[in-house]
Scaffold this motif. Sequence first.
Motif, PDB file in Angstrom:
ATOM      1  N   GLN A  53       4.708   6.832  -6.742  1.00 23.85           N
ATOM      2  CA  GLN A  53       3.800   6.345  -5.697  1.00 23.85           C
ATOM      3  C   GLN A  53       2.927   5.208  -6.234  1.00 23.85           C
ATOM      4  O   GLN A  53       2.629   4.257  -5.505  1.00 23.85           O
ATOM      5  CB  GLN A  53       2.939   7.492  -5.168  1.00 23.85           C
ATOM      6  CG  GLN A  53       3.696   8.481  -4.298  1.00 23.85           C
ATOM      7  CD  GLN A  53       2.837   9.667  -3.917  1.00 23.85           C
ATOM      8  OE1 GLN A  53       2.136  10.260  -4.750  1.00 23.85           O
ATOM      9  NE2 GLN A  53       2.880  10.045  -2.646  1.00 23.85           N
ATOM     10  N   GLN A  54       2.522   5.311  -7.491  1.00 24.04           N
ATOM     11  CA  GLN A  54       1.743   4.224  -8.093  1.00 24.04           C
ATOM     12  C   GLN A  54       2.513   2.911  -8.039  1.00 24.04           C
ATOM     13  O   GLN A  54       1.980   1.870  -7.634  1.00 24.04           O
ATOM     14  CB  GLN A  54       1.387   4.563  -9.549  1.00 24.04           C
ATOM     15  CG  GLN A  54       0.664   3.427 -10.277  1.00 24.04           C
ATOM     16  CD  GLN A  54       0.196   3.819 -11.662  1.00 24.04           C
ATOM     17  OE1 GLN A  54      -0.160   4.977 -11.909  1.00 24.04           O
ATOM     18  NE2 GLN A  54       0.176   2.876 -12.596  1.00 24.04           N
ATOM     19  N   VAL A  55       3.768   2.946  -8.443  1.00 30.37           N
ATOM     20  CA  VAL A  55       4.597   1.740  -8.432  1.00 30.37           C
ATOM     21  C   VAL A  55       4.820   1.256  -7.005  1.00 30.37           C
ATOM     22  O   VAL A  55       4.789   0.052  -6.727  1.00 30.37           O
ATOM     23  CB  VAL A  55       5.938   2.001  -9.153  1.00 30.37           C
ATOM     24  CG1 VAL A  55       6.870   0.807  -9.012  1.00 30.37           C
ATOM     25  CG2 VAL A  55       5.688   2.312 -10.626  1.00 30.37           C
ATOM     26  N   ALA A  56       5.008   2.182  -6.085  1.00 29.87           N
ATOM     27  CA  ALA A  56       5.221   1.804  -4.681  1.00 29.87           C
ATOM     28  C   ALA A  56       3.986   1.107  -4.115  1.00 29.87           C
ATOM     29  O   ALA A  56       4.102   0.117  -3.378  1.00 29.87           O
ATOM     30  CB  ALA A  56       5.565   3.039  -3.854  1.00 29.87           C
ATOM     31  N   GLY A  69       7.347  -1.063 -19.295  1.00 27.41           N
ATOM     32  CA  GLY A  69       7.574   0.355 -19.506  1.00 27.41           C
ATOM     33  C   GLY A  69       8.827   0.850 -18.799  1.00 27.41           C
ATOM     34  O   GLY A  69       9.752   0.105 -18.500  1.00 27.41           O
ATOM     35  N   LYS A  70       8.847   2.139 -18.496  1.00 25.00           N
ATOM     36  CA  LYS A  70       9.979   2.757 -17.812  1.00 25.00           C
ATOM     37  C   LYS A  70       9.682   2.870 -16.327  1.00 25.00           C
ATOM     38  O   LYS A  70       8.691   3.474 -15.922  1.00 25.00           O
ATOM     39  CB  LYS A  70      10.250   4.153 -18.403  1.00 25.00           C
ATOM     40  CG  LYS A  70      11.455   4.842 -17.773  1.00 25.00           C
ATOM     41  CD  LYS A  70      11.692   6.207 -18.390  1.00 25.00           C
ATOM     42  CE  LYS A  70      12.886   6.894 -17.741  1.00 25.00           C
ATOM     43  NZ  LYS A  70      13.116   8.249 -18.283  1.00 25.00           N
ATOM     44  N   ASP A  71      10.535   2.239 -15.520  1.00 25.23           N
ATOM     45  CA  ASP A  71      10.383   2.285 -14.052  1.00 25.23           C
ATOM     46  C   ASP A  71       9.014   1.787 -13.594  1.00 25.23           C
ATOM     47  O   ASP A  71       8.417   2.326 -12.652  1.00 25.23           O
ATOM     48  CB  ASP A  71      10.622   3.716 -13.544  1.00 25.23           C
ATOM     49  CG  ASP A  71      12.029   4.208 -13.850  1.00 25.23           C
ATOM     50  OD1 ASP A  71      12.969   3.396 -13.801  1.00 25.23           O
ATOM     51  OD2 ASP A  71      12.180   5.406 -14.157  1.00 25.23           O
ATOM     52  N   GLY A  72       8.512   0.760 -14.289  1.00 20.22           N
ATOM     53  CA  GLY A  72       7.246   0.160 -13.883  1.00 20.22           C
ATOM     54  C   GLY A  72       6.005   0.824 -14.432  1.00 20.22           C
ATOM     55  O   GLY A  72       4.892   0.403 -14.117  1.00 20.22           O
ATOM     56  N   ILE A  73       6.148   1.852 -15.259  1.00 18.39           N
ATOM     57  CA  ILE A  73       5.003   2.570 -15.831  1.00 18.39           C
ATOM     58  C   ILE A  73       4.983   2.380 -17.344  1.00 18.39           C
ATOM     59  O   ILE A  73       5.957   2.650 -18.038  1.00 18.39           O
ATOM     60  CB  ILE A  73       5.067   4.078 -15.531  1.00 18.39           C
ATOM     61  CG1 ILE A  73       4.931   4.339 -14.030  1.00 18.39           C
ATOM     62  CG2 ILE A  73       3.994   4.834 -16.308  1.00 18.39           C
ATOM     63  CD1 ILE A  73       3.565   4.051 -13.445  1.00 18.39           C
ATOM     64  N   ARG A 261      -0.019   2.433 -16.675  1.00 20.11           N
ATOM     65  CA  ARG A 261      -0.285   1.082 -16.190  1.00 20.11           C
ATOM     66  C   ARG A 261       0.933   0.491 -15.481  1.00 20.11           C
ATOM     67  O   ARG A 261       2.065   0.689 -15.900  1.00 20.11           O
ATOM     68  CB  ARG A 261      -0.668   0.178 -17.364  1.00 20.11           C
ATOM     69  CG  ARG A 261      -1.066  -1.247 -16.965  1.00 20.11           C
ATOM     70  CD  ARG A 261      -1.408  -2.073 -18.191  1.00 20.11           C
ATOM     71  NE  ARG A 261      -0.211  -2.423 -18.960  1.00 20.11           N
ATOM     72  CZ  ARG A 261      -0.237  -3.040 -20.143  1.00 20.11           C
ATOM     73  NH1 ARG A 261      -1.400  -3.358 -20.693  1.00 20.11           N
ATOM     74  NH2 ARG A 261       0.888  -3.316 -20.767  1.00 20.11           N
ATOM     75  N   THR A 262       0.661  -0.226 -14.412  1.00 23.07           N
ATOM     76  CA  THR A 262       1.680  -1.035 -13.717  1.00 23.07           C
ATOM     77  C   THR A 262       1.119  -2.447 -13.584  1.00 23.07           C
ATOM     78  O   THR A 262      -0.036  -2.635 -13.199  1.00 23.07           O
ATOM     79  CB  THR A 262       1.988  -0.472 -12.324  1.00 23.07           C
ATOM     80  OG1 THR A 262       2.435   0.875 -12.447  1.00 23.07           O
ATOM     81  CG2 THR A 262       3.062  -1.296 -11.622  1.00 23.07           C
TER      82      THR A 262
END
Length: 271
Positions: A53-56, A69-73, A261-262
């Motif tokens: 949800q953070q990345v979204a 990072g991994k998948d935007g994190i 972090r994103t």
Amino acid sequence: MAIKIDHLTPYIGSEIKCDVDSLLSGSEAETIRADLEERGVVFFRGLEISDEQQVAIARTLGNIVESEGKDGIYKISLDKGVNQRAEYLKGSLFWHFDGSLQPRPNYAAMLRAIKLSTVGGQTEFCNTYAAFDDLPEAEKREISTLRAIHSAERSQYYVTPEMSYEEVKFWQQSPSKSCPLVWTHQSGRKSLLVGATADYVEGLSVEASRALLARLRDWATQPKYVYRHEWQVGDLLIWNNTGTMHRALPYPEDGGRLMHRTILAGEEELH
């Protein structure tokens, strides 16, 4: 739930109250971006969201850096078991902005508190737009055409003042970059560009460079331009990297502090 924005200081920082569904839909993205532009830092408390949800949410505000990072994190921790670059992250304890060596510095970054240290670990931000605006007109003219060389090496002297030859050679592998002291943005607004990566001012002596860079940093980080965030687990905070500097306050390496972090990709050239 209607969006509600509370300004926390005269110059910087807003708490935004909004439901998760609205954030995920992007219906409030324009309002959030406008407040980021004006206030530099916004945060949401008690959202209870996941990494996905953070990345979204980040994607509703801009393009994310896919390699982050991994998948935007990306996990921010001084524990080398969590982050292999923990030694480099110690530089985050000093005033800086991210991406000074990139053609397009990050537009913004999103940080979510996963675990806190019992001591320290707050994050401070300063509004470099407001700091420039308040400079005397004569000083604005004085620095308007000056440029400073930024380097990763310079920032590491804050962490390790007496680096070994091998450490110096390692950090010098990262190329340095010439940046204006005053960044004129696409919007026409101007912000100061100083901080830990700023090594020296082109055309000035070493002594004059150090004095000017320290003076501008001290000016930009006066209490009236600074917001200190006292973290609570679950806080989601976003800062406009192009108009602020930030630093984490010291905390123990083994204190367990963990942030996810994103990064939102840069949208304007720095040249």
